[in-house]
Design a protein around this motif. Structure first.
Motif, mmCIF file in Angstrom:
data_model
loop_
_atom_site.group_PDB
_atom_site.id
_atom_site.type_symbol
_atom_site.label_atom_id
_atom_site.label_comp_id
_atom_site.label_asym_id
_atom_site.label_seq_id
_atom_site.Cartn_x
_atom_site.Cartn_y
_atom_site.Cartn_z
ATOM 1 N N GLN A 285 0.845 -1.190 0.000
ATOM 2 C CA GLN A 285 0.000 0.000 0.000
ATOM 3 C C GLN A 285 0.879 1.237 0.000
ATOM 4 O O GLN A 285 1.801 1.350 0.826
ATOM 5 C CB GLN A 285 -0.931 0.006 1.219
ATOM 6 N N ASP A 286 0.610 2.155 -0.905
ATOM 7 C CA ASP A 286 1.380 3.390 -1.005
ATOM 8 C C ASP A 286 1.098 4.254 0.218
ATOM 9 O O ASP A 286 -0.046 4.650 0.449
ATOM 10 C CB ASP A 286 0.981 4.130 -2.285
ATOM 11 N N PRO A 287 2.124 4.591 1.015
ATOM 12 C CA PRO A 287 1.873 5.380 2.233
ATOM 13 C C PRO A 287 1.426 6.806 1.940
ATOM 14 O O PRO A 287 0.784 7.426 2.795
ATOM 15 C CB PRO A 287 3.244 5.362 2.940
ATOM 16 N N ALA A 288 1.730 7.324 0.760
ATOM 17 C CA ALA A 288 1.358 8.707 0.436
ATOM 18 C C ALA A 288 -0.069 8.814 -0.062
ATOM 19 O O ALA A 288 -0.788 9.770 0.258
ATOM 20 C CB ALA A 288 2.319 9.271 -0.621
ATOM 21 N N THR A 289 -0.532 7.821 -0.825
ATOM 22 C CA THR A 289 -1.862 7.902 -1.448
ATOM 23 C C THR A 289 -2.869 6.936 -0.846
ATOM 24 O O THR A 289 -4.075 7.111 -1.012
ATOM 25 C CB THR A 289 -1.765 7.610 -2.957
ATOM 26 N N PHE A 322 -6.199 11.717 -2.885
ATOM 27 C CA PHE A 322 -5.573 11.156 -4.089
ATOM 28 C C PHE A 322 -6.573 11.094 -5.239
ATOM 29 O O PHE A 322 -6.254 11.450 -6.383
ATOM 30 C CB PHE A 322 -5.015 9.761 -3.795
ATOM 31 N N LEU A 323 -7.804 10.637 -4.940
ATOM 32 C CA LEU A 323 -8.813 10.494 -5.985
ATOM 33 C C LEU A 323 -9.152 11.834 -6.636
ATOM 34 O O LEU A 323 -9.449 11.895 -7.830
ATOM 35 C CB LEU A 323 -10.081 9.846 -5.407
ATOM 36 N N ARG A 324 -9.101 12.911 -5.858
ATOM 37 C CA ARG A 324 -9.368 14.235 -6.414
ATOM 38 C C ARG A 324 -8.307 14.654 -7.425
ATOM 39 O O ARG A 324 -8.553 15.502 -8.281
ATOM 40 C CB ARG A 324 -9.428 15.269 -5.290
ATOM 41 N N GLN A 325 -7.115 14.055 -7.311
ATOM 42 C CA GLN A 325 -5.998 14.474 -8.152
ATOM 43 C C GLN A 325 -5.727 13.519 -9.307
ATOM 44 O O GLN A 325 -4.766 13.701 -10.053
ATOM 45 C CB GLN A 325 -4.746 14.621 -7.294
ATOM 46 N N VAL A 326 -6.552 12.481 -9.456
ATOM 47 C CA VAL A 326 -6.348 11.524 -10.545
ATOM 48 C C VAL A 326 -6.559 12.228 -11.889
ATOM 49 O O VAL A 326 -7.595 12.835 -12.120
ATOM 50 C CB VAL A 326 -7.317 10.323 -10.411
ATOM 51 N N ARG A 348 -13.827 10.284 -13.861
ATOM 52 C CA ARG A 348 -14.392 10.237 -15.208
ATOM 53 C C ARG A 348 -13.979 8.999 -15.991
ATOM 54 O O ARG A 348 -14.618 8.636 -16.980
ATOM 55 C CB ARG A 348 -14.017 11.490 -15.993
ATOM 56 N N PHE A 349 -12.921 8.313 -15.541
ATOM 57 C CA PHE A 349 -12.456 7.137 -16.273
ATOM 58 C C PHE A 349 -13.288 5.887 -15.971
ATOM 59 O O PHE A 349 -13.109 4.858 -16.616
ATOM 60 C CB PHE A 349 -10.990 6.875 -15.935
#
Length: 639
Positions: A285-289, A322-326, A348-349
């Motif tokens: 698991q990515d600790p940042a995201t 994170f999801l806001r910045q995808v 949107r994807f």
């Protein structure tokens, strides 16, 4: 199981084009109504309602003499849709600016936010964004008069209710009746799962309505070509069914069931773990995201997954941020959620919305479907799939399961109506009276002839259908065990009368015909042969030029979906469904018995015997019950 609904769109690009002010089609339509004090904006997800509100609010602040604009959203995560936005560079006369201290959707307690709200109302600030909850709490601390010369905008307006216990609804009514505030109400769906009206009729009548429908939105996209809505029925635990349906090559939002539902194991975190294990082997698991990486079984492809089911607020907020910045499709493959990633959420994807269990609200279904219908270069098809528990005759909760299955089907029926193109129905005067573009001429049809009826037909027909489809009696009639004319001439007008009790008999009949014609023809199968058009009704194709309202009244507008269902489950499951409906069948009414009497006489003449209430044919059995009812009535009257 095949899709219950498959709709193809024109990819015209119209709904995403912008005018000289930077407005898309829906936003331009809303802006044309900017001078109204009360405005109700009904438009689907991703149509640009938040930016439409920015245009409206700025005009009211700059050109209509209002002092302040307050925007209330149902949850903090949606506030980003109303963040400061440069509009002047695209042609508008001003930018949208929300000062940081007036964004009350940041972390913090209610007490501090109520004080900030009060300070805003008494201070120089122009624009404030808060949650519905903050607005309710703040309203208790201030007088209605403070809303004078203010714009109050309520996003996801279906959270409001005319019920006396709905605090947001009470607040709205008080502001309307005790201040000069302007109100903009925005929603992607005006349906409530509890069938309680959003507004009282007198209050609703004060709103100007701007409607931008689903078909306009999706038909005007650039990349999206088609949308499918389907159901998958499973036995046992839902986790095995998820493994069958989940395609991790498609960008997917998976909504697992509420822990209070019958589908849930009551251990939501273990359910998420089981889903991850079914996909592959967790790598880390990515600790940042907070994104989880899983190496997929079989080919070893790395699948990136966001878990929104976790309870830890800090961990969940990290994933949400994170999801806001995808920005790229490759950034994420799957979102697993429970109560989040619905209204106002934007990825949107997303190609596939996969939802486990029956959802009690039509609004919730529409919001979930809206997550996968955003236009994006990575997809030409969007899919909604609902996993529903298959009724088991040995289960004590078989009635609940059958009811849930039928309610799920009604959601698809309503979505079929919402997603289809609109027709304009006109009265066919004679054989030479030909229909124009987008029109269908119907002999014997009553067109709405008052402004109120025209408004209902143009703006509120889907809301009325939603109310009709959620009625218990209508649910029991959907499988075709009730004569179509009883549905169309007895059940539907009764329900319309509940929604609009002050309609005259003539107005009621006009509205009934519009509801029935719209329902039947939108769900019909069209075919062209040369310059002639045909529609399939009651199992046969009819020339559109020969349509008569009497013919339309003989069609069950909701039976097609059940016919698809009956081909997709086993005979024993279908028998279980029919038996459960039989136990709770609706009582015979005088109106139904009178309507069936001519059919009883025709049946007796053709078959040489009266219809039997014990027949295995549902329609004959119903006529037999009507005959018994009529005989009993005659005995009681001494005839």
């Amino acid at each position: 199981m095949p899709n219950l609904i498959e709709v193809t769109y024109g990819q015209t690009g119209q709904s995403t084009k912008v005018n000289e002010l930077g407005m898309r089609e829906m936003q331009e339509r809303a802006f044309e109504s900017r001078d109204h004090q009360y405005l109700l904006l009904k438009a689907p997800p991703a149509s640009g309602k938040s930016r439409a509100l920015m245009y409206l609010a700025l005009d009211k602040l700059r050109n209509q003499g209002l002092r302040k604009a307050i925007i209330a959203v149902p949850e903090r995560s949606i506030a980003s849709s109303f963040a400061s936005t440069p509009l002047a560079s695209e042609g508008f006369f001003a930018d949208w600016v929300v000062e940081p201290q007036y964004n009350l959707c940041s972390p913090g307690g209610d007490q501090g936010k109520v004080k900030a709200f009060t300070d805003f109302m008494n201070g120089p600030g122009e624009v404030l964004v808060c949650t519905h909850a903050t607005l309710r709490f703040a309203f208790e601390a201030i007088e209605e008069e403070l809303f004078n010369e203010c714009l109050l905008a309520i996003d996801e307006f279906h959270h409001v209710s005319a019920d006396a216990e709905n605090k947001l609804g009470v607040m709205l009514r008080n502001v309307m009746h005790k201040s000069s505030a302007h109100i903009v109400a925005m929603t992607g769906s005006y349906f409530r799962g509890d069938s309680v009206p959003v507004l009282l009729p007198d209050d609703e009548a004060r709103f100007a309505k701007v409607t931008y429908n689903y078909y306009e939105q999706l038909n005007g996209y650039t990349w999206l070509k088609s949308l499918g809505i389907g159901y998958h029925f499973y036995k046992g635990r839902y986790l095995s069914a998820v493994a069958e349906v989940l395609d991790t090559d498609k960008k997917t939002i998976l909504h697992i069931p509420s822990v209070q539902s019958g589908e849930s194991t009551k251990r939501k975190h273990e359910e998420v773990d089981a889903i991850l294990d079914g996909i592959g082997v967790v790598q880390g698991q990515d600790p940042a995201t907070g994104v989880i990486t899983v190496r997929r079984h079989g080919d070893g492809k790395l699948i990136r997954i966001a878990d929104l089911v976790q309870d830890a607020v800090v961990e969940r907020d990290r994933v949400v941020n994170f999801l806001r910045q995808v920005r790229r499709a490759d950034d994420l493959d799957l979102i697993i959620a429970l109560g989040m990633a619905k209204e106002g959420f934007d990825w949107r994807f997303c190609e596939h919305s996969l939802t486990v269990g029956y959802r009690g609200s039509l609004t919730e279904i529409i919001q979930i479907i809206g997550r996968c219908t955003r236009d994006s270069e990575n997809k030409s098809h969007a899919q909604f799939t609902n996993l529903i528990a298959q009724p088991d005759a040995n289960d004590d909760l078989v009635k609940v399961a059958v009811n849930n299955m039928l309610k799920a089907i009604t959601c698809s029926l309503l979505m079929e109506q919402v997603l289809a193109p609109n027709f304009k129905f006109k009265t066919k005067l004679d054989d030479d009276d030909k229909a124009g573009p987008g029109e269908i001429k119907i002999a014997g049809f009553k067109e709405p002839d008052t402004q109120r009826l025209k408004g209902i037909v143009e703006s509120d027909l889907n809301d009325l259908k939603a109310m009709i489809l959620q009625d218990d009696a209508m649910l029991k009639a959907i499988p075709g065990n009730i004569d179509p004319e009883v549905i169309n001439k007895v059940l539907i007008p009764k329900l319309i009368k509940i929604r609009y009790p002050d309609l005259s008999d003539d107005e009621l009949e006009t509205l009934r015909q519009n509801v029935v014609a719209d329902s039947v023809l939108k769900s019909g199968e069209f075919k062209e042969d040369g310059d002639q058009r045909f529609i399939k009704m009651a199992g046969k194709f009819v020339n559109i030029d020969d349509l008569h309202i009497d013919l339309i009244d003989q069609v069950n507008p909701f039976q097609a979906a059940f016919e698809i269902l009956s081909k997709s489950v086993t005979a024993s499951v279908l028998k279980t469904i029919q038996e459960a409906i039989e136990v709770t069948r609706m009582a015979m009414s005088p109106e139904e018995a009178v309507l069936l009497w001519p059919k009883i006489k025709d049946f007796t003449r053709v078959n040489g015997r009266p219809p039997s209430h014990q027949s295995i044919d549902a329609i004959e059995a119903r006529m037999g019950e009507a005959l018994i009812y009529l005989r009993n009535q005659r005995r009681q009257q001494g005839v």
